[in-house]
Design a protein around this motif. Structure first.
Motif, short mmCIF file in Angstrom:
data_model
loop_
_atom_site.label_atom_id
_atom_site.label_comp_id
_atom_site.label_asym_id
_atom_site.label_seq_id
_atom_site.Cartn_x
_atom_site.Cartn_y
_atom_site.Cartn_z
N ALA A 16 0.81 -1.22 0.00
CA ALA A 16 0.00 0.00 0.00
C ALA A 16 0.85 1.27 0.00
CB ALA A 16 -0.93 0.01 1.21
N LEU A 17 2.16 1.14 0.21
CA LEU A 17 3.02 2.32 0.24
C LEU A 17 3.15 2.92 -1.16
CD1 LEU A 17 6.07 1.40 2.51
CD2 LEU A 17 4.14 2.87 3.08
N PRO A 18 3.08 4.24 -1.29
CA PRO A 18 3.28 4.86 -2.60
C PRO A 18 4.75 4.79 -3.02
CG PRO A 18 3.05 6.55 -0.92
CD PRO A 18 2.79 5.23 -0.23
N ILE A 19 4.97 4.62 -4.32
CA ILE A 19 6.32 4.63 -4.88
C ILE A 19 6.34 5.74 -5.93
CG2 ILE A 19 8.07 3.32 -6.16
CD1 ILE A 19 6.86 0.76 -4.97
N SER A 20 7.27 6.66 -5.80
CA SER A 20 7.32 7.81 -6.70
C SER A 20 7.71 7.38 -8.11
CB SER A 20 8.32 8.84 -6.18
OG SER A 20 9.65 8.33 -6.30
N ASP A 21 7.39 8.21 -9.07
CA ASP A 21 7.79 7.94 -10.46
C ASP A 21 9.31 7.89 -10.58
OD1 ASP A 21 5.16 7.85 -11.25
OD2 ASP A 21 5.12 9.91 -12.00
N GLU A 22 9.98 8.70 -9.79
CA GLU A 22 11.45 8.70 -9.80
C GLU A 22 12.00 7.35 -9.36
OE1 GLU A 22 15.18 11.26 -7.90
OE2 GLU A 22 13.13 11.61 -7.20
N ARG A 23 11.44 6.79 -8.29
CA ARG A 23 11.89 5.48 -7.82
C ARG A 23 11.48 4.38 -8.79
NH1 ARG A 23 16.08 4.72 -4.85
NH2 ARG A 23 15.32 2.72 -4.09
N LYS A 24 10.31 4.49 -9.37
CA LYS A 24 9.89 3.49 -10.35
C LYS A 24 10.86 3.44 -11.53
CE LYS A 24 4.94 3.31 -9.28
NZ LYS A 24 3.57 3.61 -9.74
N ALA A 25 11.38 4.60 -11.93
CA ALA A 25 12.35 4.63 -13.01
C ALA A 25 13.64 3.91 -12.62
CB ALA A 25 12.66 6.08 -13.40
N VAL A 26 14.05 4.08 -11.36
CA VAL A 26 15.22 3.36 -10.85
C VAL A 26 14.97 1.85 -10.87
CG1 VAL A 26 16.58 2.93 -8.74
CG2 VAL A 26 16.03 5.28 -9.42
N LEU A 27 13.80 1.45 -10.41
CA LEU A 27 13.45 0.03 -10.29
C LEU A 27 13.22 -0.62 -11.66
CD1 LEU A 27 11.01 0.33 -7.27
CD2 LEU A 27 13.36 -0.54 -7.20
N GLN A 28 12.89 0.17 -12.66
CA GLN A 28 12.59 -0.38 -13.99
C GLN A 28 13.78 -1.12 -14.58
OE1 GLN A 28 9.42 -0.27 -15.38
NE2 GLN A 28 10.33 -1.81 -16.73
N VAL A 29 14.97 -0.66 -14.26
CA VAL A 29 16.18 -1.33 -14.76
C VAL A 29 16.25 -2.76 -14.22
CG1 VAL A 29 18.69 -1.22 -14.97
CG2 VAL A 29 17.35 0.90 -14.86
N LEU A 30 15.92 -2.93 -12.95
CA LEU A 30 15.89 -4.26 -12.33
C LEU A 30 14.75 -5.09 -12.90
CD1 LEU A 30 16.84 -6.35 -10.29
CD2 LEU A 30 15.57 -5.09 -8.51
N ILE A 31 13.60 -4.48 -13.07
CA ILE A 31 12.46 -5.17 -13.68
C ILE A 31 12.83 -5.71 -15.06
CG2 ILE A 31 10.12 -4.87 -14.61
CD1 ILE A 31 9.73 -2.74 -12.34
N ASP A 32 13.45 -4.88 -15.86
CA ASP A 32 13.83 -5.27 -17.22
C ASP A 32 14.83 -6.43 -17.21
OD1 ASP A 32 12.17 -3.30 -18.21
OD2 ASP A 32 13.79 -1.88 -18.62
N TYR A 33 15.76 -6.38 -16.27
CA TYR A 33 16.75 -7.46 -16.16
C TYR A 33 16.06 -8.78 -15.83
CZ TYR A 33 20.43 -10.43 -14.26
OH TYR A 33 21.26 -11.50 -14.01
N ILE A 34 15.19 -8.76 -14.82
CA ILE A 34 14.51 -9.99 -14.41
C ILE A 34 13.61 -10.51 -15.53
CG2 ILE A 34 12.83 -10.96 -12.78
CD1 ILE A 34 13.92 -8.87 -10.73
N GLN A 35 12.90 -9.59 -16.19
CA GLN A 35 12.01 -10.01 -17.27
C GLN A 35 12.78 -10.67 -18.40
OE1 GLN A 35 8.35 -9.52 -17.25
NE2 GLN A 35 8.86 -11.26 -18.58
#
Length: 204
Positions: A16-35
């Protein structure tokens, strides 16, 4: 998989915690790697790295494994540092408060066996260098969880990807009235972000 009830409530709170767009951009690199690893049918090895392998990287190793299991994704979750200390006892107490079951073996730099479900093997957590024999020697993503390690380790042998996902160190609040609150806050943030990462993965 039956996750412990107290921990289930923490997971719901983390989601339920909000995640900022800035942090989502950081996490997207990890998401892309795992995918990409999923799409190629390859083993997923994540090594979370900070200087002392005592707080943030330990939280990340634990939450990475739990978040992946929660979303039905099989990964190997590791952690390491550039020097050996110990899994900080304040961080250990934080995961206990969150409902993990923890047993301890040894002194000095003990091994902690961290359970999130009776159906799963424990996560083995202890301080070690990133290339310790307990970790994958190659074919892993080095996830840099602190600025010091990120800036002072320009090369991680065996890593096929290097992904900065930095967190503030709760150590700044050691021996203050806010100590427990800040450790729990950091752990919950890491849990929230790892749960978000694995929620974005499309399973084949």
């Amino acid at each position: 998989m039956n996750i412990y009830l107290t921990l289930q409530a923490i997971i719901e709170k983390a989601q339920a915690l909000p995640i900022s767009d800035e942090r989502k951009a950081v996490l997207q690199v990890l998401i892309d790697y795992i995918q990409k690893k999923i799409d190629q049918g390859q083993e997923i090895n994540l090594n979370y790295i900070c200087t002392h392998n005592s707080r943030r990287s330990q939280f990340s190793q634990i939450w990475g494994k739990v978040a992946a299991a929660f979303h039905g994704i099989d990964i190997n979750s590791y952690s390491g540092g550039v020097e050996v200390t110990a899994f900080n006892e304040r961080a250990v107490e934080s995961i206990k408060r969150f409902g993990f079951k923890v047993s301890k073996e040894g002194v000095g730099n003990p091994k902690y066996f961290v359970l999130y479900s009776n159906d799963e093997n424990p996560i083995v957590a202890f301080s070690k260098v990133y290339d310790d024999a307990a970790n994958a020697p190659k074919g892993f993503a080095a996830i840099m969880t602190c600025s010091h390690a990120d800036e002072n380790c320009p090369f991680i042998p065996g890593a096929e990807a290097r992904i900065p996902v930095r967190y503030e160190d709760p150590k700044a609040f050691d021996d203050t009235d806010q100590e427990a609150e800040k450790y729990d806050e950091r752990s919950l943030q890491i849990g929230s972000e790892m749960l978000f990462v694995f929620s974005q993965i499309m399973k084949n």
